[in-house]
Design a protein around this motif. Structure first.
Motif, PDB file in Angstrom:
ATOM      1  N   THR A 114       0.829  -1.195   0.000  1.00 52.72           N
ATOM      2  CA  THR A 114       0.000   0.000   0.000  1.00 52.72           C
ATOM      3  C   THR A 114       0.866   1.248   0.000  1.00 52.72           C
ATOM      4  OG1 THR A 114      -1.940   1.016   1.060  1.00 52.72           O
ATOM      5  CG2 THR A 114      -0.196   0.224   2.520  1.00 52.72           C
ATOM      6  N   TYR A 115       0.235   2.404  -0.022  1.00 54.13           N
ATOM      7  CA  TYR A 115       0.888   3.707  -0.001  1.00 54.13           C
ATOM      8  C   TYR A 115       1.866   3.782   1.168  1.00 54.13           C
ATOM      9  CZ  TYR A 115       1.057   8.859   0.575  1.00 54.13           C
ATOM     10  OH  TYR A 115       1.436  10.170   0.725  1.00 54.13           O
ATOM     11  N   VAL A 162      -6.195   2.209  -2.527  1.00 53.90           N
ATOM     12  CA  VAL A 162      -6.068   3.068  -3.713  1.00 53.90           C
ATOM     13  C   VAL A 162      -6.693   2.271  -4.857  1.00 53.90           C
ATOM     14  CG1 VAL A 162      -4.501   4.385  -5.183  1.00 53.90           C
ATOM     15  CG2 VAL A 162      -3.917   3.987  -2.784  1.00 53.90           C
ATOM     16  N   GLY A 166      -3.396   1.639  -8.402  1.00 47.77           N
ATOM     17  CA  GLY A 166      -2.919   1.563  -7.025  1.00 47.77           C
ATOM     18  C   GLY A 166      -1.456   1.910  -6.861  1.00 47.77           C
ATOM     19  N   ASP A 195      -8.596   6.326  -1.550  1.00 47.83           N
ATOM     20  CA  ASP A 195      -7.594   7.297  -1.996  1.00 47.83           C
ATOM     21  C   ASP A 195      -7.603   7.288  -3.528  1.00 47.83           C
ATOM     22  OD1 ASP A 195      -5.399   8.852  -2.479  1.00 47.83           O
ATOM     23  OD2 ASP A 195      -4.079   7.807  -1.077  1.00 47.83           O
ATOM     24  N   GLU A 196      -8.437   8.135  -4.105  1.00 49.38           N
ATOM     25  CA  GLU A 196      -8.666   8.106  -5.557  1.00 49.38           C
ATOM     26  C   GLU A 196      -7.907   9.212  -6.287  1.00 49.38           C
ATOM     27  OE1 GLU A 196     -13.007   6.015  -5.825  1.00 49.38           O
ATOM     28  OE2 GLU A 196     -12.973   8.096  -5.153  1.00 49.38           O
TER      29      GLU A 196
END
Length: 233
Positions: A114-115, A162, A166, A195-196
């Motif tokens: 992930t982020y 996301v 992503g 989170d777009e």
């Protein structure tokens, strides 16, 4: 390059090349904003371009109105200025949302990988972080369902992902999984932090799937009510 040197490309950060940044349009917009500050008396200038503290906690009205119109056109659906809030970037927005929607000790689910900055945001708020598996299509919603129905674990309070392009996987969640994810959120009562940021960054012929919000029944009903109607005999 120099022989023997190793070039490393950091794929964690979504930083555009400087040549793609809109310096000239921003300069023109800044000049127009500055001109509004000089018009009329100070009260009129402040009304046209607020500079004072707490003029509007969500962002200046002119900016939110303009942004709502732009996003409505880009998304192909209604966007109200009242839904928007100006933040100092995505990380700031995630921090505010986490503070508003959770308490220390709550569980947040994240896709893996992930982020890279988000784990620290959740940890700063005292949340328990659990990872969910992903594949070429993004978050595994079957794994999400199994986790939500595991009575031996506390129910999740938040889910972060996301969904379009992503970060760092590049995967885009298909429509069927988006719909299922929203169903699971409704059934199990957790909030989805979608989170777009890359939703509009798409060059495929069909474009990305609709935002996750579009699979939520209240939004669908509202969108349907805003469509023009045609009469018939």
């Amino acid at each position: 390059g120099v022989r023997g040197e190793t070039m490393v490309i950091d794929l964690r950060k979504g930083h555009p090349h400087v040549r793609n940044l809109p310096h000239a349009p921003l300069a023109r917009a800044a000049r127009r904003a500055a001109a509004r500050l000089e018009k009329g008396d100070p009260a009129s200038a402040e009304a046209a371009f607020p500079l004072n503290y707490c003029s509007d906690v969500l962002g200046t009205r002119h900016f939110c109105d303009s942004l709502a119109k732009y996003l409505g056109r880009a998304y192909g659906g209604p966007v109200s200025p009242s839904w928007l809030m100006t933040t100092g970037g995505v990380s700031h927005g995630l921090d505010l949302a986490t503070a508003a929607l959770s308490r220390p000790g709550d569980t947040v689910l994240c896709e893996s990988p992930t982020y890279f900055l988000v784990h620290q945001i959740f940890a700063d708020h005292g949340l328990r972080i659990e990872s969910l598996p992903t594949d070429a299509d993004g978050l595994d919603t079957c794994a999400l369902e199994a986790r939500c129905e595991d009575s031996g674990k506390p129910p999740p309070r938040l889910l972060y992902l996301v969904p379009s392009h992503g970060n760092p996987s590049g995967a885009t969640l298909p429509e069927a999984r988006r719909s299922r994810l929203v169903e699971l959120a409704r059934k199990h009562g957790f909030y989805v932090l979608a989170d777009e940021v890359y939703q509009l960054l798409d060059w495929s012929p069909s474009g990305p799937p609709p935002r996750l919000l579009c699979y939520d029944d209240p939004y669908r009903a509202m969108k349907q009510s805003t469509l023009p109607t045609s009469g018939g005999s």
